[in-house]
Scaffold this motif. Structure first.
Motif, PDB file in Angstrom:
ATOM      1  N   ASP A   7       0.831  -1.308   0.148  1.00 29.48           N
ATOM      2  CA  ASP A   7       0.058  -0.204  -0.221  1.00 29.48           C
ATOM      3  C   ASP A   7       1.123   1.262  -0.219  1.00 29.48           C
ATOM      4  O   ASP A   7       0.446   2.189   0.897  1.00 29.48           O
ATOM      5  CB  ASP A   7      -1.079   0.198   1.495  1.00 29.48           C
ATOM      6  N   HIS A  28      -4.389  -6.506   5.497  1.00 27.98           N
ATOM      7  CA  HIS A  28      -3.935  -5.556   6.385  1.00 27.98           C
ATOM      8  C   HIS A  28      -4.664  -5.660   8.318  1.00 27.98           C
ATOM      9  O   HIS A  28      -4.358  -5.644   9.178  1.00 27.98           O
ATOM     10  CB  HIS A  28      -4.710  -4.428   5.966  1.00 27.98           C
ATOM     11  N   CYS A  44       3.590  -8.496   9.412  1.00 29.60           N
ATOM     12  CA  CYS A  44       3.135  -7.617   8.265  1.00 29.60           C
ATOM     13  C   CYS A  44       3.441  -9.067   6.721  1.00 29.60           C
ATOM     14  O   CYS A  44       4.174 -10.080   6.532  1.00 29.60           O
ATOM     15  CB  CYS A  44       2.889  -6.729   7.767  1.00 29.60           C
ATOM     16  N   TRP A  61      -3.251  -8.304  10.586  1.00 33.41           N
ATOM     17  CA  TRP A  61      -1.485  -7.371  10.680  1.00 33.41           C
ATOM     18  C   TRP A  61      -1.438  -8.091  12.281  1.00 33.41           C
ATOM     19  O   TRP A  61      -2.326  -7.782  12.724  1.00 33.41           O
ATOM     20  CB  TRP A  61      -1.116  -6.695  10.017  1.00 33.41           C
TER      21      TRP A  61
END
Lengths: 194, 161
Positions: free
Chosen positions: B81, B148, B142, B151
């Motif tokens: 990202d 996400h 991660c 994580w």
């Protein structure tokens, strides 16, 4: 005569149980915007609390437009519920407490410090304090969840400093936004509860 | 008889008081940070641990890694990202800790900013799951193939099972 005296006396405080549908929609919209702003707008500057600039400004604007006692707490509560259950999944179990704490600090300081939130000094202090309140709630949640202190307090001073700075900036932007929005007659009337 | 304070004076006083309280809270945060940094400030009998990640297998701690030890391992870089994540691969860590064969790896964190745990299969471990050093001075697990939401921040233990 007595009726005239009563009308010219200090304004009676208005509480959230007299919220209008328009107030409620505004609070819900701003709460949703706060969560979206935090989730979507990730600025890669690697400084803790930088996302606060946006949502603190939105909190200040919302409380300025819904000038009824308890509106800040309601805003914090709605934002907390949205943050906890919106389905993004990557939040801790006490995420809602951060938003509620921010709402409580916003409400208390808005009531304690005279004047409305268009005043820059007031908005800056309120913004800084409510952002710090959110960090304090996160730290308290860590104590409740028995996170080791060495980890919990790691970088806390730096984090608190940046939270205050970004909160103050958010408060300033909120006051600026509120001043502009209240130039619109419909929103000015909304803020005055009419 | 003293004059009643003006509204402007009262506003200034209360704003000033609120500012003082905010500054006091920030100073208290710096104080707490200094007190608990690197195990200092606690009693000699029960020292507060500095941040480290414990690597366990069958309930036994195989090895503990502080940040310096994690940085000493071969580093991997991946952009997720738009943000660069840098640190050792989890597979590298497993190898360094001397973990033999395993069925799953349980990563546990503080659970303050996320769900706090993640279970990985050996296949997932091999898929570029890695450690990243956070700005707060802790590490997270991660990877580009993890959501996400999966994580784990502020990692405390990694259990090999």
């Amino acid at each position: 005569m007595s009726a005239e005296v009563a009308q010219s006396g200090p304004a009676k405080p208005v509480y959230i149980w007299s919220l209008t549908l328009r107030d409620l929609i505004l609070i819900a919209l701003v709460a949703a915007l706060c969560i979206l702003a935090k989730m979507v707008l990730r600025i890669p500057i690697h400084v803790p609390g930088h996302s606060g600039v946006l949502w603190v400004a939105l909190f200040v604007i919302c409380r300025g437009l819904v000038d009824k006692r308890g509106a800040g707490i309601l805003l914090g509560g709605v934002a907390g519920v949205l943050a906890q259950f919106m389905g993004f999944g990557d939040v801790g179990p006490l995420e809602w407490t951060k938003w509620l704490a921010a709402g409580i600090v916003l409400e208390v300081l808005t009531l304690v410090i005279p004047g409305d939130l268009r005043s820059f000094p007031k908005a800056i202090i309120v913004g800084a304090a409510l952002h710090l309140g959110k960090l304090a709630a996160l730290t308290l949640a860590g104590v409740i969840l028995q996170v080791p202190f060495a980890l919990l307090f790691l970088g806390l001073g730096y984090s608190a400093t940046t939270h205050v700075a970004f909160g103050a900036l958010g408060g300033f932007l909120g006051a600026l936004g509120l001043r502009e929005l209240r130039k619109i007659p419909a929103l000015d009337a909304q803020a005055r509860g009419r | 008889m003293p004059a009643a304070p003006s509204r402007g004076g009262r506003t200034a006083r209360l704003t000033g008081l609120a500012a003082v309280l905010v500054i006091a809270a920030v100073l208290a945060a710096w104080g707490l940070q200094a007190r608990y940094a690197d195990g200092a400030g606690s009693s000699k009998d029960d020292p507060a641990p500095s941040y480290s990640v414990a690597f366990r297998q069958g309930g036994t701690i195989l090895k503990s890694y502080d940040l310096a030890a994690l940085r000493a391992l071969p580093q991997s870089r991946v952009v997720i990202d738009g943000k660069e994540q840098t640190g050792p691969l989890l597979a590298t860590l497993l190898e360094d800790a001397g973990a033999g064969s395993y069925d799953s790896v349980l990563v546990k964190g503080a659970g303050l900013r996320d769900k706090g745990s993640l279970t990985l299969t050996p296949d997932q471990v091999r898929q570029r799951v890695q450690i990243d050093f956070s700005d707060r001075g802790t590490v997270k697990v991660c990877g580009p193939d993890l959501y996400h939401a999966e994580w784990v921040r502020d990692v405390l233990t990694i259990d090999v099972r």
